[in-house]
Design a protein around this motif. Structure first.
Motif: not given
Length: 287
Positions: A34, A111, A115
């Motif tokens: 991230t 997450g 990304i």
């Protein structure tokens, strides 16, 4: 190996799978991915905001030296929109480091989508400034599916994660389908403008869907801002035209409807569209 066991292992390694708990290694990997992907896309966006590429066979330009099309957006409004998202995304990253396991789980569940979005956005910027509009449009489409999956699969994500990671990028990505697509087809002719006068109402329909079906006023506000960005540029380019009028009408209606949803007033009163016992209620309605 039994088929069910194989499928279970596939699901276990699926980075986009929603989990009630995340292993320490998985959270660490998300923290690293991230931060790195966020830094890469922020640096890329800031660099090409002020610089054009130095290499490439195609026409090269800064992000906002855009070809004028019926969906060209105002650079100041859109840049401020993304600046706000980038700043709020710092808060999202912080929640991966929180001691509150609920926040960590909510942040970790989106997450991988975040990304993927960062990497795709970086690619879109590189292709856009090098005038590879069709390839850029392809990445916009892929990112649209990625962010849509994040939205519908993780609908109960808290707002401070939902806005910077899901709804904010998704709203821009939807408008970018028009922005990049119009550049790809060289939409400068009168027939193209007529088609654009029809297609721009897709923003209204898209925003209205989230307002009516999910009471998600964040999407309404975000799309109203982006409609304003289109309206300003179209007005400054050509005063006598329908495109900027439609853009401002869409902006005003979405904004007022979003205010109504957020306050529980008007035709979208609390509980009338999404019942309180539905799974989405914790995200989109605090009552």
């Amino acid at each position: 190996m039994p088929e069910n066991e194989t499928l279970d292992r596939v699901h276990d390694v699926n980075p986009f799978k929603s989990r009630d708990e995340h292993t320490r290694n998985h959270v660490v990997a998300l923290k690293i991915g991230t931060v790195i992907s966020w830094l890469i896309v922020v640096v890329t966006a800031l660099y090409y905001e002020f610089n054009a590429p130095h290499t490439g066979k195609h026409s090269r330009h800064k992000i906002w030296h855009q070809p004028h099309t019926p969906f060209a957006m105002n650079s100041i409004i859109t840049s401020l929109y993304w600046l706000a998202l980038f700043i709020m995304q710092i808060g999202y990253v912080w929640h991966l480091y929180s001691s509150n396991t609920t926040y960590v789980t909510a942040a970790a569940n989106v997450g991988s989508h975040f990304i993927a979005h960062n990497l795709l956005l970086m690619g879109i910027i590189h292709l856009w400034v090098r005038s590879h509009y069709w390839l850029a449009e392809l990445l916009v489409i892929i990112n649209f599916f990625n962010l849509s999956a994040a939205y519908f699969r993780h609908s109960t994500t808290p707002r401070f994660i939902h806005i910077p990671v899901v709804s904010g990028p998704l709203a821009w990505n939807f408008v970018a389908l028009y922005w990049v697509g119009a550049a790809a087809v060289h939409a400068h002719s009168l027939p193209a403008r007529i088609v654009a006068n029809i297609f721009i109402w897709g923003i209204f329909v898209y925003g209205g869907f989230f307002l009516s079906a999910y009471k998600d006023y964040t999407m309404g506000f975000e799309l109203s801002i982006l409609s304003a960005a289109i309206g300003v540029t179209q007005f400054l380019h050509k005063i006598i035209a329908f495109q900027w009028i439609f853009a401002f009408v869409i902006m005003a209606v979405l904004f007022l409807a979003s205010v109504g949803v957020s306050t529980g007033r008007g035709p979208f009163k609390s509980g009338e569209i999404v019942s309180e016992d539905r799974e989405r209620a914790p995200l989109l309605d605090d009552q």
